[in-house]
Design an enzyme around this catalytic site. Structure first.
Site, PDB file in Angstrom:
ATOM      1  N   GLY A  32      65.338  36.622  86.312  1.00  0.00           N
ATOM      2  CA  GLY A  32      64.387  35.704  86.219  1.00  0.00           C
ATOM      3  C   GLY A  32      63.610  35.073  84.936  1.00  0.00           C
TER       4      GLY A  32
ATOM      5  CG  HIS B 121      69.540  32.781  79.587  1.00  0.00           C
ATOM      6  ND1 HIS B 121      70.349  32.408  79.881  1.00  0.00           N
ATOM      7  CD2 HIS B 121      68.365  31.794  80.516  1.00  0.00           C
ATOM      8  CE1 HIS B 121      70.712  31.421  80.944  1.00  0.00           C
ATOM      9  NE2 HIS B 121      69.485  31.683  81.442  1.00  0.00           N
TER      10      HIS B 121
ATOM     11  NE  ARG C 247      59.466  25.468  80.196  1.00  0.00           N
ATOM     12  CZ  ARG C 247      58.360  25.530  79.431  1.00  0.00           C
ATOM     13  NH1 ARG C 247      57.355  24.868  78.315  1.00  0.00           N
ATOM     14  NH2 ARG C 247      58.881  26.935  78.504  1.00  0.00           N
TER      15      ARG C 247
ATOM     16  CG  ASP D  75      74.108  32.074  78.747  1.00  0.00           C
ATOM     17  OD1 ASP D  75      73.570  30.194  79.575  1.00  0.00           O
ATOM     18  OD2 ASP D  75      73.054  33.396  78.990  1.00  0.00           O
TER      19      ASP D  75
ATOM     20  CD  GLN E 124      68.925  27.299  93.671  1.00  0.00           C
ATOM     21  OE1 GLN E 124      70.684  26.966  94.373  1.00  0.00           O
ATOM     22  NE2 GLN E 124      69.198  27.114  92.205  1.00  0.00           N
TER      23      GLN E 124
ATOM     24  N   GLY F 275      69.276  34.881  95.244  1.00  0.00           N
ATOM     25  CA  GLY F 275      69.215  36.287  96.625  1.00  0.00           C
ATOM     26  C   GLY F 275      70.374  35.518  97.394  1.00  0.00           C
TER      27      GLY F 275
END
Ligand code: NAI
Length: 328
Positions: free
Chosen positions: A130, A187, A92, A159, A15, A17
């Site tokens: 990523g 991050h 995760r 952020d 998404q 990308g």
């Protein structure tokens, strides 16, 4: 005519990308006069989807887009790369421990780092998006001993941008009146958005806000937990804003920060501000001629010190964990 810049994007069918590629191709990454060639890296199962996105890129007839190649082999995708945006990562999943997550991502970022080492252009600049972005960048960097370490960076610009808007709203100024804000650390939820050196419409931001409770109980958690709030509201994680931040990060790195301002980037620490070397942590940086420098000499008060130290400690733990796994 200028030679095109080779931009490799991993996770191209994801998404982020989908939100990112069209802006690269339309000239927002490097500038409206810089032709680009796109190299898309995907896992074999997602190559077909990446081909679909490439069809749409063709259908935009972007004047700056000089070609699109799709590969499932990092050695091919990073061949001659000038800019690498490492977006694809292993998310995760339920019940996954941090060690499992780091190991799974090591399996992605170690070979990609090696492929960059062996095949990228001499001027390669790498941005890792990523997650866990800082530590994934550290893993890739360790696998690329021939590439100067400062070329490996991790994204904290989302952020940063989030914090700029929250501060602008609180103080009633426009976002372009907010300067010198800093994201420190990882991050992750431990990141520290620092307004003590920031300016709003030329005034010190902390003084303009003059509300430490808002800072501690509203501003910092709102910025740090924004990703979760987006998932909660949208039912999917931030994508367009993440792509926008990736564009901003690289554009600023290549084209420079404005006078009187700085930005935030996750970069290999040189020991500044007591952040140990050997981790990739977010700092205030200025950029010029394709190089960045950490802003030096900022006074760090106790409120900030505690929070920077906590986030840095998390990065050191992650570094020790990937060391233990033999990933660096
Ligand atoms: P997504 O799941 O939609 O897309 C990820 C894509 O990566 C998939 O198409 C997948 O096939 C691909 N991929 C997986 N392994 C790969 C490999 N070894 N080589 C090439 N491609 C591979 O995920 P989305 O939403 O695009 O997010 C991507 C990453 O960005 C996630 O890790 C996410 O946590 C992170 N992220 C980071 C942010 C930051 O501020 N640093 C902000 C938002 C997201």
């Amino acid at each position: 005519t200028r030679t095109p810049v080779n931009v490799t994007v991993t996770g191209a069918a994801g998404q982020i990308g989908y939100a990112l590629l069209f802006r690269i191709a339309s000239g927002h990454l490097l500038g409206a006069d810089v032709p680009v060639k796109l190299r898309l890296l995907e896992i074999p199962q997602a190559v077909k989807a990446a081909e679909g996105t490439a069809m749409e890129l063709d259908d935009c007839a972007f004047p700056l887009l000089q070609g699109i190649d799709i590969a499932d082999d990092p050695n091919v995708a990073f061949d001659g790369a000038n800019i690498a945006l490492l977006v694809g990562a292993r998310p995760r999943t339920k019940g996954m421990e941090r060690g499992d997550l780091l190991e799974a991502n090591g399996g992605i970022f170690k070979p990609q780092g090696k492929a960059i080492n062996d095949h990228a252009a001499d001027d390669i600049k790498v941005l890792v998006v990523g997650n866990p972005a800082n530590t994934n960048a550290r893993i890739a960097q360790a696998a690329a001993p021939d590439v100067p370490i400062e070329r490996f960076t991790a994204m904290t610009r989302l952020d940063h941008n989030r914090a700029v808007t929250q501060l602008a709203k609180k103080t009633g100024v426009s976002v372009s009146d907010v300067k010198k804000l800093t994201i420190w650390g990882n991050h992750s939820a431990t990141q520290y958005p620092d307004i003590f050196h920031a300016e709003v419409a030329g005034k010190n931001a902390a003084e303009a806000v003059n509300d430490e409770a808002w800072l501690a109980d509203t501003f910092i958690p709102t910025v740090a937990k924004r990703g979760a709030a987006i998932i909660e509201a949208r039912g999917a994680s931030s994508a367009a804003s993440a792509a926008n931040a990736a564009i901003d990060h690289v554009h600023t790195w290549v084209n420079g920060t404005a006078a009187g301002d700085w930005t935030s980037m996750g970069i290999p620490s040189d020991g500044s501000y007591g952040v140990p070397e050997g981790i990739i942590s977010s700092f205030p940086v200025t950029t010029k001629d394709g190089k960045y420098e950490i802003v030096q000499g900022l006074e760090i008060n106790d409120f900030s010190r505690q929070r920077i130290d906590a986030s840095v400690a998390e990065l050191v733990e992650e570094r020790e964990a990937v060391k233990g796994l033999g990933l660096i």
